[in-house]
Design a protein around this motif. Structure first.
Motif, short mmCIF file in Angstrom:
data_model
loop_
_atom_site.label_atom_id
_atom_site.label_comp_id
_atom_site.label_asym_id
_atom_site.label_seq_id
_atom_site.Cartn_x
_atom_site.Cartn_y
_atom_site.Cartn_z
N ILE A 142 1.14 -86.62 19.92
CA ILE A 142 0.90 -87.34 18.96
C ILE A 142 -0.25 -88.14 18.44
N VAL A 143 -0.46 -88.80 19.81
CA VAL A 143 -1.33 -89.45 20.27
C VAL A 143 -2.87 -89.13 20.15
N ALA A 144 -3.08 -87.74 20.60
CA ALA A 144 -4.67 -87.08 20.97
C ALA A 144 -4.55 -86.28 19.41
N ARG A 145 -3.23 -85.38 19.29
CA ARG A 145 -3.98 -84.02 17.69
C ARG A 145 -3.32 -85.00 16.47
N PRO A 146 -3.21 -86.09 15.95
CA PRO A 146 -2.59 -86.22 14.53
C PRO A 146 -3.11 -85.33 14.08
N ARG A 147 -2.34 -85.11 12.74
CA ARG A 147 -3.08 -84.56 11.70
C ARG A 147 -3.81 -85.17 10.59
N LEU A 148 -2.94 -86.42 10.64
CA LEU A 148 -4.42 -87.14 9.30
C LEU A 148 -4.90 -86.18 7.94
N SER A 149 -4.20 -85.88 7.84
CA SER A 149 -4.29 -84.88 5.79
C SER A 149 -4.61 -85.86 5.14
N ALA A 150 -4.96 -85.57 4.11
CA ALA A 150 -5.69 -86.12 2.79
C ALA A 150 -4.10 -86.80 2.08
N GLY A 151 -3.65 -85.44 1.91
CA GLY A 151 -2.17 -86.13 1.27
C GLY A 151 -1.05 -87.32 2.18
N ASP A 152 -0.74 -86.72 3.04
CA ASP A 152 -0.65 -87.85 4.01
C ASP A 152 -1.05 -89.26 3.77
N PHE A 153 -2.57 -89.06 3.82
CA PHE A 153 -3.37 -90.63 4.05
C PHE A 153 -3.05 -91.70 2.93
N ASP A 154 -3.19 -90.28 1.39
CA ASP A 154 -3.54 -91.41 0.42
C ASP A 154 -1.58 -92.06 0.15
N ARG A 155 -0.73 -91.05 0.57
CA ARG A 155 0.33 -91.66 0.41
C ARG A 155 0.97 -92.58 1.27
N VAL A 156 0.62 -92.61 2.49
CA VAL A 156 0.39 -94.02 3.09
C VAL A 156 -0.52 -95.32 2.75
N ARG A 157 -1.34 -94.87 1.99
CA ARG A 157 -2.77 -95.62 1.98
C ARG A 157 -1.34 -96.44 0.73
N GLU A 158 -1.43 -95.93 -0.43
CA GLU A 158 -0.53 -96.63 -1.11
C GLU A 158 1.13 -96.87 -0.82
N LEU A 159 1.73 -97.27 -0.05
CA LEU A 159 2.59 -97.90 0.33
C LEU A 159 2.16 -99.22 0.98
N ARG A 160 0.79 -98.92 1.48
CA ARG A 160 0.08 -100.32 2.10
C ARG A 160 -0.30 -100.99 0.96
N LEU A 161 -0.79 -100.26 -0.23
CA LEU A 161 -1.64 -101.76 -1.12
C LEU A 161 0.18 -101.52 -1.40
N ASN A 162 1.27 -101.21 -2.11
CA ASN A 162 2.24 -101.30 -2.68
C ASN A 162 2.37 -103.30 -1.88
N ARG A 163 2.62 -103.41 -0.33
CA ARG A 163 2.59 -104.12 0.50
C ARG A 163 2.40 -104.90 0.43
N LEU A 164 0.41 -105.14 0.09
CA LEU A 164 -0.59 -106.15 0.22
C LEU A 164 0.74 -107.07 -1.51
N ARG A 165 0.39 -106.21 -1.70
CA ARG A 165 0.94 -106.55 -3.65
C ARG A 165 1.69 -107.89 -3.24
N GLN A 166 2.90 -107.34 -2.10
CA GLN A 166 4.30 -107.95 -2.14
C GLN A 166 3.40 -109.02 -2.35
N LEU A 167 2.92 -108.83 -0.43
CA LEU A 167 2.91 -110.79 0.21
C LEU A 167 2.15 -111.67 -0.52
N ARG A 168 1.17 -111.11 -1.17
CA ARG A 168 0.94 -111.65 -2.60
C ARG A 168 1.66 -112.95 -3.03
#
Length: 210
Positions: free
Chosen positions: A55-81
């Protein structure tokens, strides 16, 4: 992103592997460090450490997973406002530390997340996540030598890039000195939240250098 897949394993594969070991895996990103925690039974220590190393040394970091995780984080930031404690923490950090890294919360910002790509994340991992920059703490029902051998066996294959291997071959920020934050120009900051159900108060000052 680290638990969103590694090597040939998807995020679901990792979750299944952890479940089969009865293991608990957590990640925590703070202002000073990123901490990964793995708890498992002693008899599964070798398998769990092997999974952690992957997990530490060889993460996939795929574009699809990144887009999904980023959207979750953006939604969380909107909630924190709309949460007074979160707003107070953010303003307090900005007023106290200004442009210093401590002036930004670990969760990031809308602008920062929107301007970040999967390629940026991969480059950051290549530059920062390397054996020479990581500390491993192992605690369990085993002797010092047994724990040391288990950790070494799991991570022995992972090595720093060879010198001259481009940006990934350089130690990140080794000589970068971050200046001490200047004294806040405004000793009092008020954030008006009409209709707020509560009020939050923060008091503090910049202390001595670490």
């Amino acid at each position: 992103m680290l638990d969103e897949g590694s090597g040939s394993m998807s995020a679901l594969d990792i979750e299944d592997a952890l479940s089969s070991l009865g293991a608990q895996f957590e990640t925590e990103v703070g202002s000073d460090a990123t901490v990964l925690s793995l708890l498992t039974l002693p008899r599964f220590a070798g398998q769990a450490l092997g999974l952690l190393a992957d997990i530490v040394a060889r993460p996939r970091l795929s574009a699809g997973d990144f887009d999904r995780v980023r959207e979750l984080r953006l939604n969380r930031l909107r909630q924190l406002r709309d949460l007074a404690p979160a707003v107070a923490d953010l303003v307090f950090a900005r007023v106290l530390y200004g442009g210093h890294p401590y002036g930004r919360l670990p969760i990031g910002t809308m602008r920062g997340l929107e301007g970040t790509s999967a390629a940026d994340v991969k480059a950051f991992h290549a530059d920062v996540w390397r054996p020479s920059q990581i500390t491993i703490i192992a605690v369990g029902d085993a002797s010092h030598d047994e724990l040391f051998d288990a950790v070494e066996g799991a991570f022995a294959w992972w090595a720093d890039p060879a010198p001259g291997a481009g940006s990934a071959g350089q130690v990140p920020g080794a000589a970068a000195a971050i200046p001490v934050p200047a004294k806040p120009s405004a000793p009092l900051a008020l954030v008006d939240r009409p209709g707020a159900a509560q009020s939050e108060l923060r008091i503090g000052q910049v202390a001595v250098q670490r």
